[in-house]
Design an enzyme around this catalytic site. Structure first.
Site, PDB file in Angstrom:
ATOM      1  N   LYS A   1      15.200   0.271   5.201  1.00 43.80           N
ATOM      2  CA  LYS A   1      14.689   0.888   3.956  1.00 43.80           C
ATOM      3  C   LYS A   1      14.820   2.418   4.017  1.00 43.80           C
ATOM      4  O   LYS A   1      15.205   3.063   3.043  1.00 43.80           O
ATOM      5  CB  LYS A   1      13.221   0.456   3.777  1.00 43.80           C
TER       6      LYS A   1
ATOM      7  N   THR B   1       6.308   0.639   1.948  1.00 47.36           N
ATOM      8  CA  THR B   1       7.335   1.432   2.641  1.00 47.36           C
ATOM      9  C   THR B   1       6.611   2.361   3.603  1.00 47.36           C
ATOM     10  O   THR B   1       5.879   3.260   3.161  1.00 47.36           O
ATOM     11  CB  THR B   1       8.147   2.277   1.640  1.00 47.36           C
TER      12      THR B   1
ATOM     13  N   LYS C   1       8.163  11.211  -0.046  1.00 49.21           N
ATOM     14  CA  LYS C   1       7.603  10.479   1.109  1.00 49.21           C
ATOM     15  C   LYS C   1       8.715   9.766   1.875  1.00 49.21           C
ATOM     16  O   LYS C   1       8.796   9.856   3.102  1.00 49.21           O
ATOM     17  CB  LYS C   1       6.575   9.443   0.619  1.00 49.21           C
TER      18      LYS C   1
ATOM     19  N   LEU D   1       0.832  -1.206   0.000  1.00 51.18           N
ATOM     20  CA  LEU D   1       0.000   0.000   0.000  1.00 51.18           C
ATOM     21  C   LEU D   1       0.866   1.255   0.000  1.00 51.18           C
ATOM     22  O   LEU D   1       2.064   1.200   0.281  1.00 51.18           O
ATOM     23  CB  LEU D   1      -0.913  -0.043   1.233  1.00 51.18           C
ATOM     24  N   PRO D   2       0.265   2.435  -0.286  1.00 45.85           N
ATOM     25  CA  PRO D   2       1.085   3.638  -0.444  1.00 45.85           C
ATOM     26  C   PRO D   2       1.857   4.071   0.819  1.00 45.85           C
ATOM     27  O   PRO D   2       3.056   4.330   0.727  1.00 45.85           O
ATOM     28  CB  PRO D   2       0.067   4.713  -0.860  1.00 45.85           C
TER      29      PRO D   2
HETATM   30  P1  NAD Z   1       0.890   2.630  -6.245  1.00 41.00           P
HETATM   31  O1  NAD Z   1       0.262   3.905  -5.822  1.00 41.00           O
HETATM   32  O2  NAD Z   1       1.107   2.345  -7.698  1.00 41.00           O
HETATM   33  O3  NAD Z   1       0.058   1.375  -5.642  1.00 41.00           O
HETATM   34  C1  NAD Z   1      -0.610   1.380  -4.429  1.00 41.00           C
HETATM   35  C2  NAD Z   1      -1.936   0.691  -4.652  1.00 41.00           C
HETATM   36  O4  NAD Z   1      -2.616   0.555  -3.411  1.00 41.00           O
HETATM   37  C3  NAD Z   1      -2.873   1.484  -5.579  1.00 41.00           C
HETATM   38  O5  NAD Z   1      -3.253   0.675  -6.692  1.00 41.00           O
HETATM   39  C4  NAD Z   1      -4.067   1.827  -4.678  1.00 41.00           C
HETATM   40  O6  NAD Z   1      -5.305   1.838  -5.375  1.00 41.00           O
HETATM   41  C5  NAD Z   1      -3.991   0.693  -3.679  1.00 41.00           C
HETATM   42  N1  NAD Z   1      -4.706   0.960  -2.438  1.00 41.00           N
HETATM   43  C6  NAD Z   1      -4.821   2.112  -1.733  1.00 41.00           C
HETATM   44  N2  NAD Z   1      -5.589   1.916  -0.643  1.00 41.00           N
HETATM   45  C7  NAD Z   1      -5.952   0.600  -0.656  1.00 41.00           C
HETATM   46  C8  NAD Z   1      -6.745  -0.220   0.189  1.00 41.00           C
HETATM   47  N3  NAD Z   1      -7.321   0.271   1.298  1.00 41.00           N
HETATM   48  N4  NAD Z   1      -6.917  -1.515  -0.133  1.00 41.00           N
HETATM   49  C9  NAD Z   1      -6.343  -2.045  -1.235  1.00 41.00           C
HETATM   50  N5  NAD Z   1      -5.577  -1.318  -2.084  1.00 41.00           N
HETATM   51  C10 NAD Z   1      -5.391  -0.005  -1.796  1.00 41.00           C
HETATM   52  O7  NAD Z   1       2.278   2.540  -5.446  1.00 41.00           O
HETATM   53  P2  NAD Z   1       3.504   1.548  -5.726  1.00 41.00           P
HETATM   54  O8  NAD Z   1       4.488   2.229  -6.613  1.00 41.00           O
HETATM   55  O9  NAD Z   1       2.969   0.201  -6.077  1.00 41.00           O
HETATM   56  O10 NAD Z   1       4.148   1.512  -4.251  1.00 41.00           O
HETATM   57  C11 NAD Z   1       3.578   0.736  -3.212  1.00 41.00           C
HETATM   58  C12 NAD Z   1       4.519   0.814  -2.015  1.00 41.00           C
HETATM   59  O11 NAD Z   1       5.818   0.314  -2.398  1.00 41.00           O
HETATM   60  C13 NAD Z   1       4.747   2.246  -1.497  1.00 41.00           C
HETATM   61  O12 NAD Z   1       4.833   2.211  -0.102  1.00 41.00           O
HETATM   62  C14 NAD Z   1       6.090   2.632  -2.143  1.00 41.00           C
HETATM   63  O13 NAD Z   1       6.783   3.609  -1.384  1.00 41.00           O
HETATM   64  C15 NAD Z   1       6.808   1.304  -2.152  1.00 41.00           C
HETATM   65  N6  NAD Z   1       7.855   1.153  -3.176  1.00 41.00           N
HETATM   66  C16 NAD Z   1       7.649   1.598  -4.456  1.00 41.00           C
HETATM   67  C17 NAD Z   1       8.664   1.445  -5.406  1.00 41.00           C
HETATM   68  C18 NAD Z   1       8.493   1.925  -6.826  1.00 41.00           C
HETATM   69  O14 NAD Z   1       9.500   1.960  -7.574  1.00 41.00           O
HETATM   70  N7  NAD Z   1       7.288   2.275  -7.264  1.00 41.00           N
HETATM   71  C19 NAD Z   1       9.882   0.836  -5.045  1.00 41.00           C
HETATM   72  C20 NAD Z   1      10.041   0.359  -3.747  1.00 41.00           C
HETATM   73  C21 NAD Z   1       9.019   0.523  -2.813  1.00 41.00           C
END
Ligand code: NAD
Length: 295
Positions: A170, A95, A245, A64-65
């Site tokens: 992290k 994260t 973030k 999740l975000p």
């Molecule tokens: P994203 O915004 O693409 O995905 C998050 C998903 O969570 C969205 O599809 C959203 O609709 C969903 N969501 C929100 N509330 C929800 C709920 N209550 N129930 C179910 N789903 C829900 O973000 P991301 O890029 O996939 O990142 C996710 C996590 O991973 C974050 O914490 C980010 O910091 C971390 N991260 C991202 C990357 C990257 O390169 N994108 C790399 C490492 C870590």
């Protein structure tokens, strides 16, 4: 294994696809219908809610975000801690703040659940390729229960320590990555101002004392490297707002720990300015443009 995957975003979708490829039965939930449709196309089973996704699951993964989403989904009214099977293992890969991870893990443990924090590094490319690095916080025996499933999504699995330690690792890594992105941008811009070819300068830095991951794998200067966000107008990759973030988590954590992070705080402020100038959804390497000469 029966796995529930909650949060099918840029990372969750390819991670869950790798679990399906490895032969697991995965039930997924995301409030965005288009995300669920992609998950179903990859062979997943759509759930109408997080509570429905976890019914019968032996293992639950959340991606999740931010901290509040994780608190709400586990601890909120009708949250997952009152829905999952007693034997299920809970893995949060989002994260979030180390403090939030500890809080959720303690609440899970009080109800008899095994939980680990397992944030990842490696970006969307690593998620697709199944080569993510997992930084795990929690009991060693819980990590051993999760290892085979994590291996289907990543190639490096580290046990950082007790609950919250994965998130702390992290935070340290991403603070350094953010500082390195800005420092590398600054150095390459200085080279350009001196009339140097940025590709030649990058090769020199790579083999000299300034060498780092950004210059080797994620060069922010267009024209120096293929298949990175700077080669495609800073689209895809790791968004400025996610970097902001993570740097915010580092600064908050440093306040909690009474640690000094002057460069981390400066990096956060520079990413904040960059985001407020309308670049929040571009890749984090677009901060290179902040140092462009003014005409
Ligand atoms: P994203 O915004 O693409 O995905 C998050 C998903 O969570 C969205 O599809 C959203 O609709 C969903 N969501 C929100 N509330 C929800 C709920 N209550 N129930 C179910 N789903 C829900 O973000 P991301 O890029 O996939 O990142 C996710 C996590 O991973 C974050 O914490 C980010 O910091 C971390 N991260 C991202 C990357 C990257 O390169 N994108 C790399 C490492 C870590």
């Amino acid at each position: 294994m029966n796995i529930a995957f909650i949060g099918l975003g840029n990372m969750g979708l390819p991670m869950s696809a790798n679990l399906l490829r490895a032969g697991h039965a995965v039930s997924g939930y995301d409030p965005v219908a288009a995300r669920v449709a992609e998950f179903v196309a990859a062979g997943g089973k759509a759930a109408q809610s997080a509570a429905q996704a976890v019914q019968g699951a032996q293992l639950v993964i959340t991606m999740l975000p931010a901290s509040q989403h994780v608190r709400d989904i586990y601890l909120g009214d009708g949250g997952l801690l009152s829905q999952v099977d007693a034997q299920a293992l809970l893995i949060d890969c989002s994260t979030i703040a180390p403090q939030a991870a500890r809080e959720v893990a303690e609440a899970a443990s009080a109800k008899g659940f095994a939980m680990i924090d397992a944030p990842v590094s490696g970006g969307t490319g690593g998620a697709v390729a199944g080569t993510l690095t997992f930084m795990v916080g929690g009991a060693a025996e819980h990590l051993e229960r999760a290892r085979a499933v994590l291996s289907a999504m990543g190639s490096n699995i580290f046990h950082a320590g007790p609950s919250g330690a994965g998130q702390a690792a992290k935070v340290c890594n991403n603070m350094l990555a953010g500082i390195a992105m800005i420092a590398t941008s600054e150095a390459l811009r200085l080279g350009l101002a001196n009339g140097l070819d940025p590709k030649v300068l990058s090769s020199i830095i790579s083999k000299s004392s300034g060498g780092n991951w950004v210059v080797d794998k994620y060069n922010p200067c267009p024209g120096t490297m293929d298949n990175v966000p700077s080669a495609r107008g800073y689209t895809g990759g790791f968004a400025v707002d996610l970097m902001l973030k993570d740097l915010g988590l580092a600064v908050e954590n440093a306040l909690d720990m009474k640690a000094a992070v002057p460069l981390g705080a400066l990096a956060r402020n520079l990413y904040d300015l960059h985001s407020k100038s309308g670049n929040g959804s571009l890749d984090s390497s677009s901060i290179f443009n902040m140092f462009a000469p003014k005409s």
